[in-house]
Scaffold this active site. Structure first.
Site, PDB file in Angstrom:
ATOM      1  N   LEU A   1       0.827  -1.223   0.000  1.00  0.00           N
ATOM      2  CA  LEU A   1       0.000   0.000   0.000  1.00  0.00           C
ATOM      3  C   LEU A   1       0.851   1.258   0.000  1.00  0.00           C
ATOM      4  O   LEU A   1       1.795   1.374   0.783  1.00  0.00           O
ATOM      5  CB  LEU A   1      -0.916  -0.022   1.227  1.00  0.00           C
ATOM      6  CG  LEU A   1      -1.853   1.165   1.430  1.00  0.00           C
ATOM      7  CD1 LEU A   1      -3.203   0.696   1.978  1.00  0.00           C
ATOM      8  CD2 LEU A   1      -1.258   2.214   2.370  1.00  0.00           C
ATOM      9  N   LEU A   2       0.499   2.161  -0.887  1.00  0.00           N
ATOM     10  CA  LEU A   2       1.116   3.496  -0.932  1.00  0.00           C
ATOM     11  C   LEU A   2       0.135   4.467  -0.295  1.00  0.00           C
ATOM     12  O   LEU A   2      -1.067   4.373  -0.538  1.00  0.00           O
ATOM     13  CB  LEU A   2       1.377   3.852  -2.393  1.00  0.00           C
ATOM     14  CG  LEU A   2       1.685   5.285  -2.831  1.00  0.00           C
ATOM     15  CD1 LEU A   2       2.451   5.268  -4.167  1.00  0.00           C
ATOM     16  CD2 LEU A   2       0.450   6.167  -2.986  1.00  0.00           C
ATOM     17  N   ASN A   3       0.634   5.404   0.536  1.00  0.00           N
ATOM     18  CA  ASN A   3      -0.204   6.562   0.848  1.00  0.00           C
ATOM     19  C   ASN A   3       0.581   7.842   0.641  1.00  0.00           C
ATOM     20  O   ASN A   3       1.108   8.022  -0.462  1.00  0.00           O
ATOM     21  CB  ASN A   3      -1.005   6.421   2.150  1.00  0.00           C
ATOM     22  CG  ASN A   3      -0.247   6.179   3.424  1.00  0.00           C
ATOM     23  OD1 ASN A   3       0.510   5.223   3.543  1.00  0.00           O
ATOM     24  ND2 ASN A   3      -0.458   7.008   4.405  1.00  0.00           N
ATOM     25  N   ASP A   4       0.648   8.733   1.590  1.00  0.00           N
ATOM     26  CA  ASP A   4       1.083  10.112   1.330  1.00  0.00           C
ATOM     27  C   ASP A   4       2.423  10.256   0.592  1.00  0.00           C
ATOM     28  O   ASP A   4       3.376   9.533   0.898  1.00  0.00           O
ATOM     29  CB  ASP A   4       1.285  10.861   2.653  1.00  0.00           C
ATOM     30  CG  ASP A   4       0.209  10.609   3.664  1.00  0.00           C
ATOM     31  OD1 ASP A   4      -0.807   9.989   3.325  1.00  0.00           O
ATOM     32  OD2 ASP A   4       0.392  11.025   4.822  1.00  0.00           O
TER      33      ASP A   4
ATOM     34  N   GLN B   1       4.752   7.033   1.596  1.00  0.00           N
ATOM     35  CA  GLN B   1       4.432   6.112   2.677  1.00  0.00           C
ATOM     36  C   GLN B   1       4.151   4.742   2.075  1.00  0.00           C
ATOM     37  O   GLN B   1       3.334   4.624   1.135  1.00  0.00           O
ATOM     38  CB  GLN B   1       3.160   6.596   3.409  1.00  0.00           C
ATOM     39  CG  GLN B   1       3.380   7.799   4.279  1.00  0.00           C
ATOM     40  CD  GLN B   1       4.058   7.429   5.583  1.00  0.00           C
ATOM     41  OE1 GLN B   1       3.440   6.883   6.476  1.00  0.00           O
ATOM     42  NE2 GLN B   1       5.337   7.725   5.673  1.00  0.00           N
TER      43      GLN B   1
ATOM     44  N   TYR C   1       6.314   7.746   9.809  1.00  0.00           N
ATOM     45  CA  TYR C   1       5.154   8.423   9.237  1.00  0.00           C
ATOM     46  C   TYR C   1       5.588   9.614   8.389  1.00  0.00           C
ATOM     47  O   TYR C   1       6.765   9.914   8.249  1.00  0.00           O
ATOM     48  CB  TYR C   1       4.189   8.834  10.361  1.00  0.00           C
ATOM     49  CG  TYR C   1       3.240   7.730  10.774  1.00  0.00           C
ATOM     50  CD1 TYR C   1       3.440   6.406  10.391  1.00  0.00           C
ATOM     51  CD2 TYR C   1       2.114   8.016  11.559  1.00  0.00           C
ATOM     52  CE1 TYR C   1       2.557   5.404  10.763  1.00  0.00           C
ATOM     53  CE2 TYR C   1       1.224   7.016  11.937  1.00  0.00           C
ATOM     54  CZ  TYR C   1       1.450   5.713  11.539  1.00  0.00           C
ATOM     55  OH  TYR C   1       0.563   4.731  11.913  1.00  0.00           O
TER      56      TYR C   1
ATOM     57  N   ARG D   1       1.842  14.938  14.144  1.00  0.00           N
ATOM     58  CA  ARG D   1       2.612  14.297  13.064  1.00  0.00           C
ATOM     59  C   ARG D   1       2.719  15.161  11.805  1.00  0.00           C
ATOM     60  O   ARG D   1       2.059  16.159  11.653  1.00  0.00           O
ATOM     61  CB  ARG D   1       1.989  12.945  12.696  1.00  0.00           C
ATOM     62  CG  ARG D   1       0.519  13.000  12.346  1.00  0.00           C
ATOM     63  CD  ARG D   1       0.001  11.582  12.022  1.00  0.00           C
ATOM     64  NE  ARG D   1      -1.431  11.607  11.804  1.00  0.00           N
ATOM     65  CZ  ARG D   1      -2.331  11.378  12.754  1.00  0.00           C
ATOM     66  NH1 ARG D   1      -1.970  11.087  13.981  1.00  0.00           N
ATOM     67  NH2 ARG D   1      -3.624  11.452  12.480  1.00  0.00           N
ATOM     68  N   ASP D   2       3.557  14.683  10.891  1.00  0.00           N
ATOM     69  CA  ASP D   2       3.696  15.184   9.517  1.00  0.00           C
ATOM     70  C   ASP D   2       4.432  16.531   9.448  1.00  0.00           C
ATOM     71  O   ASP D   2       3.887  17.537   8.968  1.00  0.00           O
ATOM     72  CB  ASP D   2       2.326  15.288   8.815  1.00  0.00           C
ATOM     73  CG  ASP D   2       1.492  14.025   8.964  1.00  0.00           C
ATOM     74  OD1 ASP D   2       2.095  12.961   9.168  1.00  0.00           O
ATOM     75  OD2 ASP D   2       0.252  14.101   8.898  1.00  0.00           O
TER      76      ASP D   2
ATOM     77  N   GLU E   1      -4.143  16.860   9.306  1.00  0.00           N
ATOM     78  CA  GLU E   1      -2.973  16.090   8.913  1.00  0.00           C
ATOM     79  C   GLU E   1      -2.197  16.823   7.805  1.00  0.00           C
ATOM     80  O   GLU E   1      -2.727  17.686   7.111  1.00  0.00           O
ATOM     81  CB  GLU E   1      -3.397  14.706   8.400  1.00  0.00           C
ATOM     82  CG  GLU E   1      -4.068  13.842   9.470  1.00  0.00           C
ATOM     83  CD  GLU E   1      -4.261  12.399   9.033  1.00  0.00           C
ATOM     84  OE1 GLU E   1      -4.836  12.176   7.960  1.00  0.00           O
ATOM     85  OE2 GLU E   1      -3.822  11.498   9.769  1.00  0.00           O
TER      86      GLU E   1
HETATM   87  C1  FRU Z   1      -2.245  10.798   6.231  1.00  0.00           C
HETATM   88  C2  FRU Z   1      -1.552  10.077   7.368  1.00  0.00           C
HETATM   89  C3  FRU Z   1      -0.536  10.960   8.056  1.00  0.00           C
HETATM   90  C4  FRU Z   1       0.422   9.965   8.642  1.00  0.00           C
HETATM   91  C5  FRU Z   1       0.471   8.908   7.576  1.00  0.00           C
HETATM   92  C6  FRU Z   1       0.691   7.519   8.082  1.00  0.00           C
HETATM   93  O1  FRU Z   1      -2.750   9.935   5.287  1.00  0.00           O
HETATM   94  O2  FRU Z   1      -2.490   9.572   8.293  1.00  0.00           O
HETATM   95  O3  FRU Z   1      -1.098  11.834   9.010  1.00  0.00           O
HETATM   96  O4  FRU Z   1       1.685  10.499   8.889  1.00  0.00           O
HETATM   97  O5  FRU Z   1      -0.764   8.983   6.897  1.00  0.00           O
HETATM   98  O6  FRU Z   1       0.860   6.642   7.028  1.00  0.00           O
END
Ligand code: FRU
Length: 468
Positions: free
Chosen positions: A30-33, A49, A92, A150-151, A205
């Site tokens: 899985l890819l996210n941010d 991510q 994260y 975070r972030d 976020e």
């Molecule tokens: C946003 C988020 C961030 C966090 C990351 C974790 O999609 O929830 O706040 O750092 O994804 O994967």
């Protein structure tokens, strides 16, 4: 995971007709941010991510790619790996700051104890001139906020470094904390940035802050905001911006800002991040996906992708997004199209200009499965209620935006299972995952003549000197 298993998962993802050709997607998992976006020595660095073990939000790594042209991508594999005490439960999201020949990578160390209580800290890793990345540990521990902290996004003004961090107050309200430093190691907490939105969801976020065309733009992804307006807040979570005059630093405040505006009015767009490239362009990349939603590719052990890079500007108080000009080099051939058009490739770009009162564009298959974009005198509608595989239907299957321009230059990128459309001449975008089996044609309503380009597939290469 053994190499055979990795190869099998990669093959499974690539065999999926929904796996994109030019959008950045994970090899498997899985890819996210998007994370750590920056340009250094001509090369754009893109991290994201990544959970390797399946289409789940599990232990997060930073995956690393770099590119000079957004067509050939150097695949560096894992850039930052969790496993130290402070990031035992994931590395994260975060950002990059380039200085000398180094990129300073700030990210959130996610740690949980036996009671599953989270301890979030802001951490540093440094990428040297050769591309080696070394972790330097925690630079900010959490003394002011709940576990939602975070972030980090870092920038420099003169000799001063600043960091914004998404945070939740003890009253369980979302906001953005500002920190200041003179050396990137010692950080001083300046407080929550005051805005006209003291009560706007429970968490903000992925904050980002930059100046553009005379404005200060504060970008973030709020969670827990609801609205009945058909044009707004239709997805589980949003991403958008406040456009202000300036940020005061000692008592942090975004001075004289406008109302929150969503960045994308489609179905699947979240956690975008920007960076300034070496030409001074402000480039945005988003995550095409949303938390807590199941997607049809999950069963093939991969999920999500990044958006195409979009160049930002501000015109008349609105952030304008345009596809980055480099993407024109992906065009393989051009055809002038109208009426019904047989698709030769599932990866294409379509552009047309119209001042008509109405139009309709349908992309579909022989069985009648389709996605439809239409416009009338007052609004656009993107309708994905007739796809082969519908999903997240509880959030509605249509999205609307107000038509603000009579004359429209519309740009649309389609890639196997994703659509990104630029409307109102870049004042609005709509991004959507599209699951239609055996896609075979598109139709443009009468009077609309477009230019259609089949697009090149991205090329992935190994870094010189091998994998790290
Ligand atoms: C946003 C988020 C961030 C966090 C990351 C974790 O999609 O929830 O706040 O750092 O994804 O994967």
């Amino acid at each position: 995971m053994c190499d055979e298993r990795k190869a099998a998962l990669k093959a499974l993802a690539e065999a999926d007709p929904y796996y994109p050709q030019f959008h950045i997607s994970p090899p498997y998992g899985l890819l996210n941010d998007p994370n750590g976006l920056c340009q250094k020595d001509g090369e754009h660095h893109i991290f994201y991510q990544w959970t390797p073990v399946g289409a789940v939000h599990g232990l997060k790594y930073w995956y690393h790619l770099s590119t000079r042209d957004f067509i050939t991508l150097v695949d560096h594999g894992v850039g930052i790996r969790p496993g130290d005490d402070y990031d035992s439960h994931g590395c994260y999201s975060g950002s990059a700051l380039v200085e000398d020949d180094k990129a300073f990578l700030f990210y959130t160390g996610n740690k949980r104890d036996e009671q599953w209580q989270r301890d979030a800290t802001q951490c540093l890793a440094v990428m040297d001139g050769k591309g080696n990345i070394e972790k330097h540990g925690v630079v900010i521990s959490n003394e002011h906020y709940t576990e939602h902290f975070r972030d980090p996004k870092v920038w420099k003004e003169g000799d001063h470094y600043y960091m914004v961090v998404g945070a939740q107050t003890s009253e369980l309200k979302g906001g953005i904390a500002l920190y200041h430093s003179l050396d990137m190691k010692q950080w001083q907490h300046k407080g929550m940035i005051a805005t006209n939105y003291p009560d706007f969801g429970y968490m903000w976020e992925c904050p980002d802050l930059f100046t553009l065309d005379g404005y200060t733009v504060l970008l973030f992804s709020p969670q827990g905001v609801q609205d009945d307006d058909k044009y707004r807040f239709n997805n589980i979570y949003q991403s958008g911006y406040l456009l202000g005059d300036r940020l005061t630093k000692d008592t942090p405040e975004l001075v004289n800002h406008q109302a929150f505006a969503e960045l994308d009015s489609g179905f699947d767009f979240y956690a975008p991040q920007t960076y300034e490239d070496e030409q001074g362009r402000r480039i945005l990349i988003g995550w095409i996906g949303l938390p807590e939603i199941d997607y049809p590719t999950d069963k093939n052990q991969w999920a999500h992708m990044l958006s195409i890079p979009r160049q930002l500007s501000v015109e008349n108080g609105v952030v304008i997004q345009q596809p980055l000009s480099e993407l024109m080099a992906m065009r393989m051939d051009a055809a002038i199209v109208s009426g019904m058009v047989t698709l030769e490739s599932p990866a294409f770009e379509l552009e047309f200009t119209t001042s008509a009162l109405h139009f309709e564009l349908m992309i579909g298959n022989e069985a009648g499965d389709q996605i439809c974009l239409s416009m009338n005198e007052s609004e656009f509608t993107l309708d994905r209620s007739k796809m082969t595989e519908c999903f997240a239907s509880e959030f509605g299957e249509q999205r609307f935006i107000v038509r603000t321009e009579q004359c429209q230059n519309i740009k649309l990128f389609f890639d196997c299972s994703v659509l990104e459309v630029f409307l109102n001449n870049g004042r609005n975008t709509m991004t959507a995952r599209v699951f239609i089996r055996e896609l075979s044609f598109l139709t443009l309503s009468q009077g609309v003549v477009g230019q259609l380009f089949n697009l090149k597939k991205s090329r992935y290469v190994k870094p010189e000197g091998g994998d790290k």
